[in-house]
Design an enzyme around this catalytic site. Structure first.
Site, PDB file in Angstrom:
ATOM      1  N   LYS A  36      25.019  61.351  48.736  1.00 46.89           N
ATOM      2  CA  LYS A  36      24.070  61.433  47.696  1.00 46.89           C
ATOM      3  C   LYS A  36      24.468  60.469  47.000  1.00 46.89           C
ATOM      4  O   LYS A  36      23.489  60.235  45.932  1.00 46.89           O
ATOM      5  CB  LYS A  36      23.666  62.832  47.126  1.00 46.89           C
ATOM      6  N   GLU A  92      27.290  51.573  47.003  1.00 48.91           N
ATOM      7  CA  GLU A  92      27.772  52.866  46.754  1.00 48.91           C
ATOM      8  C   GLU A  92      27.688  53.038  44.587  1.00 48.91           C
ATOM      9  O   GLU A  92      27.453  51.904  44.253  1.00 48.91           O
ATOM     10  CB  GLU A  92      29.455  52.365  46.829  1.00 48.91           C
ATOM     11  N   ASP A  93      27.819  54.485  44.482  1.00 46.68           N
ATOM     12  CA  ASP A  93      27.606  54.283  43.098  1.00 46.68           C
ATOM     13  C   ASP A  93      29.271  54.640  42.658  1.00 46.68           C
ATOM     14  O   ASP A  93      28.936  53.278  41.281  1.00 46.68           O
ATOM     15  CB  ASP A  93      27.795  55.934  43.432  1.00 46.68           C
ATOM     16  N   ASP A  96      36.073  54.261  43.524  1.00 46.99           N
ATOM     17  CA  ASP A  96      37.448  55.060  42.959  1.00 46.99           C
ATOM     18  C   ASP A  96      38.708  54.664  43.220  1.00 46.99           C
ATOM     19  O   ASP A  96      39.143  53.330  42.857  1.00 46.99           O
ATOM     20  CB  ASP A  96      37.230  55.850  42.344  1.00 46.99           C
ATOM     21  N   LYS A 124      35.911  51.489  39.220  1.00 50.79           N
ATOM     22  CA  LYS A 124      37.064  52.280  38.504  1.00 50.79           C
ATOM     23  C   LYS A 124      38.427  51.182  39.220  1.00 50.79           C
ATOM     24  O   LYS A 124      38.355  51.865  39.762  1.00 50.79           O
ATOM     25  CB  LYS A 124      37.253  53.481  38.748  1.00 50.79           C
ATOM     26  N   VAL A 146      32.946  60.115  34.925  1.00 55.49           N
ATOM     27  CA  VAL A 146      31.016  60.024  34.840  1.00 55.49           C
ATOM     28  C   VAL A 146      30.780  61.048  36.100  1.00 55.49           C
ATOM     29  O   VAL A 146      30.367  60.475  36.953  1.00 55.49           O
ATOM     30  CB  VAL A 146      31.328  58.230  34.784  1.00 55.49           C
ATOM     31  N   ASP A 152      27.326  63.260  40.443  1.00 55.34           N
ATOM     32  CA  ASP A 152      27.636  64.302  40.001  1.00 55.34           C
ATOM     33  C   ASP A 152      29.301  64.959  39.881  1.00 55.34           C
ATOM     34  O   ASP A 152      30.546  64.425  39.623  1.00 55.34           O
ATOM     35  CB  ASP A 152      27.447  64.508  41.364  1.00 55.34           C
TER      36      ASP A 152
HETATM   37  P1  IMP Z   1      37.066  57.120  47.044  1.00 52.55           P
HETATM   38  O1  IMP Z   1      37.124  57.345  47.556  1.00 52.55           O
HETATM   39  O2  IMP Z   1      38.593  57.443  45.352  1.00 52.55           O
HETATM   40  O3  IMP Z   1      36.727  55.575  46.167  1.00 52.55           O
HETATM   41  O4  IMP Z   1      35.633  57.442  45.771  1.00 52.55           O
HETATM   42  C1  IMP Z   1      34.716  57.122  45.624  1.00 52.55           C
HETATM   43  C2  IMP Z   1      33.367  58.374  46.082  1.00 52.55           C
HETATM   44  O5  IMP Z   1      33.751  59.364  44.872  1.00 52.55           O
HETATM   45  C3  IMP Z   1      32.070  58.501  45.408  1.00 52.55           C
HETATM   46  O6  IMP Z   1      30.982  57.962  46.291  1.00 52.55           O
HETATM   47  C4  IMP Z   1      31.627  59.880  44.677  1.00 52.55           C
HETATM   48  O7  IMP Z   1      31.223  60.473  44.893  1.00 52.55           O
HETATM   49  C5  IMP Z   1      33.653  60.102  44.289  1.00 52.55           C
HETATM   50  N1  IMP Z   1      33.736  59.740  42.541  1.00 52.55           N
HETATM   51  C6  IMP Z   1      34.677  58.763  42.418  1.00 52.55           C
HETATM   52  N2  IMP Z   1      34.575  59.010  40.936  1.00 52.55           N
HETATM   53  C7  IMP Z   1      33.908  59.279  40.850  1.00 52.55           C
HETATM   54  C8  IMP Z   1      33.164  60.017  38.920  1.00 52.55           C
HETATM   55  O8  IMP Z   1      33.551  59.251  38.301  1.00 52.55           O
HETATM   56  N3  IMP Z   1      31.898  61.255  38.946  1.00 52.55           N
HETATM   57  C9  IMP Z   1      31.238  60.670  40.073  1.00 52.55           C
HETATM   58  N4  IMP Z   1      32.326  61.097  41.582  1.00 52.55           N
HETATM   59  C10 IMP Z   1      33.185  60.381  41.836  1.00 52.55           C
HETATM   60 MG    MG Z   2      30.826  63.782  44.110  1.00 48.70          MG
END
Ligand code: IMP
Ligand code: MG
Length: 168
Positions: A36, A92-93, A96, A124, A146, A152
């Protein structure tokens, strides 16, 4: 961390770049928003771009109520549009570890779009495990959790207009 004004300014800049890059589209650009968290960003972007767009949404789960990725990505909601032969921009938001995005990127690629690019609001870099090809990026941020502007913590704070650091 990032004010509502700064976000809107950057979103407008990215939208201008996207509008230039996709000016010779044959069919509307598919803005593929990842539910979301990217809904605010994708919606605002769509209001500033000047090329025709379609919307589609996918959803995955990897995070529980915590602030660390479980590393396990699961598709909760698939594409509803046929993206084969289409120009797709995945929105994408935040990236990470990169696990979610690389999973989704591969998933969409399997449907053989004409083009597939990635647009992300927050990056990040320090946390990256899997490299992802970012075409459009809002802001590089340090390794802090964040919230706001779609992001969220345990489903809260998505409606904030700025991006804030979550206080433990
Ligand atoms: P990744 O798979 O580790 O890159 O994570 C991606 C997903 O983790 C994002 O689409 C977010 O939903 C969530 N996420 C990662 N870092 C944060 C943060 O700092 N705040 C909120 N959601 C995060
Ligand atoms: Mg989330």
């Amino acid at each position: 961390m990032i004010s509502a004004d700064a976000i809107q300014r950057r979103v407008r800049e990215i939208a201008e770049q996207i509008s230039r890059d996709y000016q010779s589209l044959e069919r509307p650009l598919i803005l593929l928003s990842v539910l979301k968290g990217s809904v605010c960003f994708a919606t605002d972007l769509s209001r500033y771009v000047t090329v025709p767009v379609n919307f589609d949404y996918v959803a995955v789960s990897s995070y529980g109520a915590g602030t660390q990725s479980s590393g396990h990505v699961q598709l909760l909601k698939d594409l509803t549009m046929d993206v084969g032969g289409r120009d797709v921009l995945m929105v994408e938001d935040i990236i990470d570890t990169g696990l979610t995005t690389s999973f989704l990127f591969d998933h969409v690629q399997r449907h053989q779009p004409k083009s597939l690019k990635l647009c992300v609001l927050l990056n990040k870099e320090e946390r990256r495990i899997t490299p992802v090809p970012i075409a459009y990026k809002g802001f590089d941020i340090p390794n802090q959790f964040v919230v706001g502007y779609g992001l969220d913590f345990d489903e809260l704070y998505r409606n904030l207009t700025a991006v804030h650091i979550l206080e433990p």
